[in-house]
Structure formats: C-alpha cells, structure tokens
Design a protein around this motif. Structure first.
Motif, short mmCIF file in Angstrom:
data_model
loop_
_atom_site.label_atom_id
_atom_site.label_comp_id
_atom_site.label_asym_id
_atom_site.label_seq_id
_atom_site.Cartn_x
_atom_site.Cartn_y
_atom_site.Cartn_z
N LEU A 3 56.49 64.51 32.69
CA LEU A 3 57.13 63.71 33.73
C LEU A 3 58.46 63.15 33.24
N ALA A 4 59.43 63.14 34.16
CA ALA A 4 60.71 62.48 33.82
C ALA A 4 60.71 61.17 34.60
N ILE A 5 59.99 60.17 34.08
CA ILE A 5 59.89 58.90 34.81
C ILE A 5 61.15 58.08 34.58
N ARG A 6 61.79 57.68 35.68
CA ARG A 6 63.02 56.88 35.59
C ARG A 6 63.18 56.11 36.89
N SER A 7 64.16 55.24 36.92
CA SER A 7 64.43 54.51 38.17
C SER A 7 65.00 55.50 39.16
N LEU A 8 64.36 55.62 40.30
CA LEU A 8 64.93 56.55 41.28
C LEU A 8 64.83 55.99 42.68
N ASP A 9 65.67 56.55 43.53
CA ASP A 9 65.75 56.12 44.92
C ASP A 9 64.63 56.83 45.69
N SER A 10 63.63 56.06 46.16
CA SER A 10 62.53 56.70 46.87
C SER A 10 63.03 57.29 48.19
N GLY A 11 64.18 56.78 48.70
CA GLY A 11 64.77 57.33 49.92
C GLY A 11 65.19 58.78 49.73
N ARG A 12 65.67 59.10 48.50
CA ARG A 12 66.08 60.48 48.20
C ARG A 12 64.88 61.40 48.24
N ALA A 13 63.77 60.92 47.61
CA ALA A 13 62.56 61.73 47.56
C ALA A 13 62.03 61.97 48.97
N LEU A 14 62.11 60.90 49.81
CA LEU A 14 61.62 61.04 51.19
C LEU A 14 62.49 62.04 51.95
N ALA A 15 63.80 61.95 51.77
CA ALA A 15 64.71 62.86 52.49
C ALA A 15 64.43 64.31 52.08
N ASP A 16 64.19 64.54 50.76
CA ASP A 16 63.89 65.91 50.30
C ASP A 16 62.60 66.41 50.92
N ALA A 17 61.59 65.50 51.00
CA ALA A 17 60.30 65.90 51.57
C ALA A 17 60.47 66.28 53.04
N LEU A 18 61.29 65.51 53.78
CA LEU A 18 61.49 65.79 55.21
C LEU A 18 62.23 67.11 55.40
N THR A 19 63.14 67.41 54.47
CA THR A 19 63.84 68.71 54.56
C THR A 19 62.82 69.84 54.40
N ASN A 20 61.92 69.68 53.42
CA ASN A 20 60.91 70.73 53.20
C ASN A 20 59.96 70.87 54.39
N LEU A 21 59.82 69.76 55.16
CA LEU A 21 58.86 69.77 56.28
C LEU A 21 59.54 70.07 57.62
N GLU A 22 60.81 70.54 57.56
CA GLU A 22 61.56 70.73 58.82
C GLU A 22 60.80 71.56 59.85
N THR A 23 60.18 72.68 59.41
CA THR A 23 59.50 73.58 60.37
C THR A 23 58.34 72.87 61.06
N PRO A 24 57.32 72.35 60.33
CA PRO A 24 56.24 71.68 61.05
C PRO A 24 56.71 70.50 61.90
N ILE A 25 57.79 69.81 61.44
CA ILE A 25 58.27 68.66 62.23
C ILE A 25 58.77 69.16 63.58
N SER A 26 59.59 70.22 63.55
CA SER A 26 60.14 70.67 64.84
C SER A 26 59.07 71.37 65.68
N GLU A 27 58.17 72.15 65.04
CA GLU A 27 57.13 72.83 65.82
C GLU A 27 56.22 71.84 66.53
N ASN A 28 55.97 70.69 65.90
CA ASN A 28 55.05 69.70 66.50
C ASN A 28 55.77 68.56 67.19
N ALA A 29 57.13 68.67 67.29
CA ALA A 29 57.95 67.60 67.90
C ALA A 29 57.60 66.24 67.31
N ALA A 30 57.46 66.20 65.97
CA ALA A 30 57.05 64.95 65.31
C ALA A 30 58.23 63.99 65.17
N THR A 31 57.91 62.70 65.27
CA THR A 31 58.93 61.66 65.06
C THR A 31 58.59 60.94 63.75
#
Ligand code: ADP
Length: 628
Positions: A466-494
């Motif tokens: 693990l590379a444990i360090r101070s990080l912006d959890s907002g960045r991690a969330l944004a990356d996760a949402l990018t990876n989930l783009e397909t299911p988000i749009s297919e299910n019209a998720a908010t």
C-alpha cells in the motif's frame, strides 16, 4: 592676558591698584565702584579674575563673590580679595564664599599682587580638579552600587583587630539579618551552619598563612531554618609586619545554582541509567555529527572495546557495502539539521552482519542552534528477515493465484465452449427443458469464472504493497464514478456527494472501495431509479463516509453475513455478482485502519458506513459537484 575686574569704591585705591596691574603687566583692568555695577559688568563681559575690596557700599565683597558664583557658575573666576584692615575672621569667611586669595591693602605691591593673582588662578585650577575628581568618585560609587545590586552580591570590610564588620549590598539579606543590624565576627559565625564553621576557620588560617586570596563556599542558616549556600571571595590586607589587619570581600548566593547543578546531575544520571538499560545502542554526537558517547550496548553488540567509535569511527563497524550510503545519509542529516533515519548492516561480535535501524534527532540549545544529536541503533535483523520471507511468500502466493486462476478458468472455458457447440449443432434435437439445462450450465460456468477472478482480486488485496498517504477522497470518488459511467447511465442513476475531505489511504484501493459500494447501490436498486448520496463528516481523528442508496435494502439479520466471502442474500441470479465485493471492501478498510458496517431496511435502502483515519491536515472543503 588676563581680563581683570577691579571692584573698589575708593578712587585712590582704584588708581593705585590699576597702576600696579598696569606696571606689573598683570592683565587688562576694568574697574567698578559697587557690587551692583560689578554684576552688570560681569553680564557684559567675562573677566578671568576679580580683585574685590571687602568693603563695598552696597554689600561686602564675600556676598558679591557668592552672588556672582550663583549667577555665572562656581569656579569660573579667580578671586583676590583686598582687605583694608587686618581682620582675623576674613580669610575663613572669604574662602567659604569662593575667594582664593586675601591681600592686605597696606602691603600691596606689584609683586604681592602678582603672587596673589597667580595663587588665585592656581587654587581655582586645584578646586576645579578636586571637584572633577569628586564628581568622578560619585559616578564610580553609583556605578559600583548598581553593579553590586545587579550582581545581587553583598560586600564586607572586616577589621580583624576590632572584629567589626562594615558591610553593604545584599550582605544583610543573604545572612538573614535585619536591615542595618550591626555585624561583628560573632554575628557572622553564628549564622554559619554548624558543620561548616570549623572548616571555614581552618581555611581562613591557611589562606592567611599562605597570603592567598580567600575563596569559600559554606551554608548559612536563616531564621526560618532554611539553609542557603553562600560563596565568598576576599582579600586580606596586611600591615608592615605582615600581620593581617583587614579582610575585604564579597558574598554571593549560590543556592539556586547549586540546586540547578544538582538537578542537572540528577537528570544526567537518569539519562545515563536510561541509556545503559536500553536494549538498543544509544549514541550522542556533537553538533557537527561526530560521535561523543555510546552506551555499553555498543560494546555488547559489536564486541569492540576502546573508543575507536569516536567521531566517525563507528562507520568501520558497518558492512562495507552499506558504509558509503550510511555516511552520505548521516552527513546530509547533520548538515541540514534534519532527523536521521537509515538502515544498515552492523557487524555483531560474532562477525555476523545484522540489519540495524538507526535514528537520530537534533537537540536544540537555548538559542535554537543544534547543541548535539541523540540517536539509537536498533537490531531489526529478525524483522527484516521476516519481511523478506513474507515478501517472498506473497510473491509465491500471487504466482500460485495467477496459475490457479488460469488453470481453473481453462476447463470452465472448455465447458462453456462445448455447451455452445452443443446448442448450435444439436439445436433441432434439443427440446425446451434441455436448452434451459444447458443455459443454466453456461451461467453456472460464467459465475464460476467470476468467482475465480474475485478470489484472485481478493488475494491480491491482502498482500498488495500500500502507498498510504494523505489523499483527496474526492479524487478517488471521481475516478470511481468514471469507471462506473456505463451502469450509471444505463440505470439513470443520480449520484451526489458532500465536500470530500483528505484521508490517509491508498489511492487505488480508495477508488476500488467507492466503486464497489456505489456499484452495489446501482446494482441492487428497486423499481425506482437509483439515487445514491455519499456524505462525509470529520471527527477528532477520523473521517466517516456514508454511502446511502434507495435500493432493495437488506434484511437486518443479514447485515453482518454479507461481508463474508461468496455470501449473497435475497438476490436473484439475474443480478450478476460473486459475493466477494463487500469482503474485498472489508479487507481494504482493515488494511487502512478503518471500519465498515451496514445499516439497512428492506424496501427503503441501504447505508454503508465507512470510517478511515483523517489526514494530518484538512484540506479546505470542496464545493459539492453537481449530480451525475
Ligand atoms: P456481490 O454484489 O458481488 O453479490 P458483495 O459482496 O458486493 O457481492 O455483496 C454481498 C451481498 O450483499 C450482495 O449479494 C447483496 O445481497 C448484498 N448487498 C450488497 N450491497 C447491497 C446494497 N447496496 N443493497 C442491497 N443489498 C446489497
């Protein structure tokens, strides 16, 4: 040439005296007949010398001289007084008023006037010098008083014949005596601690015999029975026969200094005891980084006696391959004043090299400069060996998992392929039940494939570095949402979220965590369009995330089970899944030092509550991003 002001109300006397002055070339002369006119003349010009008759019409000569001294400053004028008749009291009165010479008119001649004027100038000069000297003495005495007061010392002048002691400064206070109380030898000795008296007398005799300066430390017992340490330094004065007559000296309070010294000794003992009892090597260096001290553990470990370790000599005990790096690291820390931390192999008494972790911190002096370095060198050989073994075993495990995954997936691929061939080639011969059996077998095989992949991911999670360090959890969330783009749009998720804080975590795993949890929120939705909110709150030392969905929910009796591997609850096989996602999330959170739990209600929705350590500082809250 001296400017002479002659003051006399008798015209004949004025004429006579003026002629004497002129003939004798004693100076230039201006004459006035009264005290008042003489004062006016002094306001117009500055005479060097007054020749003044005692009997004036408006005042006597002494009064005039006093007034002129008052107006124009003392000792500016040489003053010769002329007296008409022998008068015994006159010289005393005249001298007191500032007259320097008195001449009788009856014996006035050029010569007597010359001598008189010269004497007056001479006495004026003497008076000036004496006054300057007196002023200097007053200033010196004031300075001395100030120094005595500032140094908080007392002084004494002891007459050894009479036993009388004159003293000042802090003497009375230091000996606990009432202010101005008379001091004698008896009073002095009565105050001294019984145990110190004899020693002092002996020491004084010895000092007298050797004609040396006196320097003593002793205790004084105060009226409240407290003891005070006093230091005295003094000098004996001897008469012509070599007999000591006086002792002049100073006394100083040493109590605080002695207390501080005792405290420092205590601290040093404590520090040495601590250093001696440490199971690690403890060392101290000077500000430049050269070793000045090592505890006995150095010898116990290295078997090296003597002080070859001094300065940079300790480096000789380091493994030759590690020496240069250790030297460079130490020099870098020592010159930058940065804490030192370095691992190297140190030779044990048996000759074996063992891994050591050396750490050192600078100790700052009163004005912030580095006064020394204190460090330890700890044997971490067993830990390093265990870490190596673990690293090797993890690599083996990963190789094994990859191999197992490949070997397990291969037969599954074969099963799926042959089932597909069966479906295509024998389509006409298969009835509906046969086709549904084949479909079930195909979906079982693909589920099995997902499970094998899940196991591989899970095993990677456990030993990934693990590379444990101070990080912006907002960045991690944004990356996760990018990876989930397909299911988000297919299910019209908010998806919405709060301002996201900084956390202590690993970027990749943090992204995976959000991806699994939000992915589940979308996957396990009810008939409503999925709405998911990620909230974040900061606590004392941790961050709490809550991922809330409006999905099908989980029966409260199942909320603990779902973190177990392969556990899926109340879901139909139509929803793809392997039952490994939450187990992976739990593993990630455990490795990051946090916790995870689920709050849920069937038909209402689920909230996954995650806590993680907060980063050492909080970044300013981010503005919430618009819903996606
Ligand atoms: P998977 O989703 O692959 O089945 P998980 O480990 O992610 O595996 O989840 C385990 C089980 O927990 C799921 O099968 C599901 O029954 C339940 N679950 C997880 N998240 C949710 C959710 N947000 N809403 C309802 N059920 C959930």
């Amino acid at each position: 040439m001296a400017k002479i002001l002659l003051i006399d109300d008798c015209p004949e006397d004025v004429t006579f005296t003026s002629i004497l002055i002129e003939r004798g070339q004693l100076g230039s002369c201006v004459a006035r007949g009264s005290g008042a006119s003489a004062m006016d003349a002094c306001a117009e010009f500055t005479p060097d010398c007054l020749i003044v008759d005692y009997h004036l019409p408006d005042m006597n000569g002494c009064e005039l001289v006093e007034e002129l001294r008052r107006r124009h400053g003392a000792h500016r004028l040489a003053v010769v007084m002329l007296s008409g008749s022998p008068n015994d009291a006159l010289p005393g009165e005249a001298m007191a008023s500032g007259v320097h010479e008195v001449l009788h008119k009856s014996c006035l001649s050029i010569e007597s006037l010359r001598v008189g004027i010269r004497n007056a100038f001479h006495r004026l000069e003497m008076t000036r010098r004496l006054e300057n000297e007196a002023r200097r003495h007053v200033a010196l005495a004031a300075r001395l008083d100030l120094m005595i007061e500032g140094a908080e010392i007392g002084w004494y002048d002891w007459d050894l014949d009479t036993g009388e002691v004159e003293c000042g400064g802090r003497f009375h206070r230091l000996f606990g005596l009432p202010k101005d109380a008379p001091v004698t030898k008896e009073v002095f000795f009565a105050r001294i601690h019984r145990d110190d008296r004899q020693g002092i007398e002996q020491e004084m005799q010895a000092v007298i015999a050797k004609r040396m300066p006196l320097c003593l430390e002793f205790r004084v017992l105060l009226p409240d029975s407290q003891a005070r340490w006093i230091n005295t330094k003094g000098r004996f004065e001897h008469d012509d026969d070599g007999r000591p007559r006086r002792l002049i000296g100073m006394v100083q309070d040493l109590t605080e200094m002695r207390r501080a010294q005792a405290e420092a000794r205590r601290n040093e003992n404590l520090y040495l005891t601590l250093a001696d009892s440490m199971p690690s090597i403890v060392y101290v260096t000077d500000p430049a980084g050269l070793r000045t001290f090592v505890n006995p553990e150095w010898k116990a470990f290295t078997g090296r006696s003597g002080d070859a370790w001094r300065g940079l000599g300790w480096i000789a005990a380091i493994h030759p391959e590690d020496r240069t790096a250790a030297e460079i690291a130490w020099a870098a820390s020592a010159s930058a004043g940065r804490p030192f931390m370095h691992e190297y192999r140190l030779q044990h008494a048996t000759g074996e090299y063992r891994w050591h972790l050396s750490r050192a911190v600078p100790v700052l002096g009163a004005s912030g400069e580095i006064s020394q370095w204190i460090g330890t060198s700890t044997d971490i050989h067993d830990r390093v060996a265990a870490e190596d073994a673990l690293r090797r075993s993890n690599q083996d495990l990963e190789r094994f998992a990859a191999l197992a995954s490949h070997d397990l997936k291969e037969p599954l691929r074969m099963v799926s392929s042959y089932l597909n061939i069966l479906t295509i080639r024998y389509a006409s011969q298969l009835d509906a039940p046969a086709r549904s059996y084949i479909n079930a077998a195909v979906s079982g095989a693909s589920r099995m494939t997902r499970m094998v992949e899940g196991i591989l991911d899970y095993s990677r999670l456990s030993h990934q570095i693990l590379a444990i360090r101070s990080l912006d959890s907002g960045r991690a969330l944004a990356d996760a949402l990018t990876n989930l783009e397909t299911p988000i749009s297919e299910n019209a998720a908010t998806i919405t979220h709060d301002p996201m804080p900084m956390v202590l975590a690993d970027q990749v795993q943090m992204t995976q965590l959000f991806q699994n949890l939000i992915g589940n929120g979308i996957k396990y939705c009810s008939s409503r369009a999925p709405t998911i909110h990620v909230s974040a709150s900061l606590d004392h030392d941790q961050v709490t995330f809550r991922i809330t969905d409006n999905g099908i929910g989980i029966d409260p009796t199942d909320v603990d089970r779902i973190f177990e591997m392969f556990t899926r609850v109340q879901v139909s096989d139509t929803i793809a899944g392997s039952g490994i996602g939450l187990a992976s999330c739990k593993r990630i959170i455990e490795r990051l030092g946090g916790s995870i739990r689920v709050e849920s209600m069937v038909g209402v929705g689920t909230t996954v509550v995650v806590t993680l350590p907060k980063a050492p500082y909080d970044r300013e809250a981010l503005a919430p991003e618009p819903p996606r």
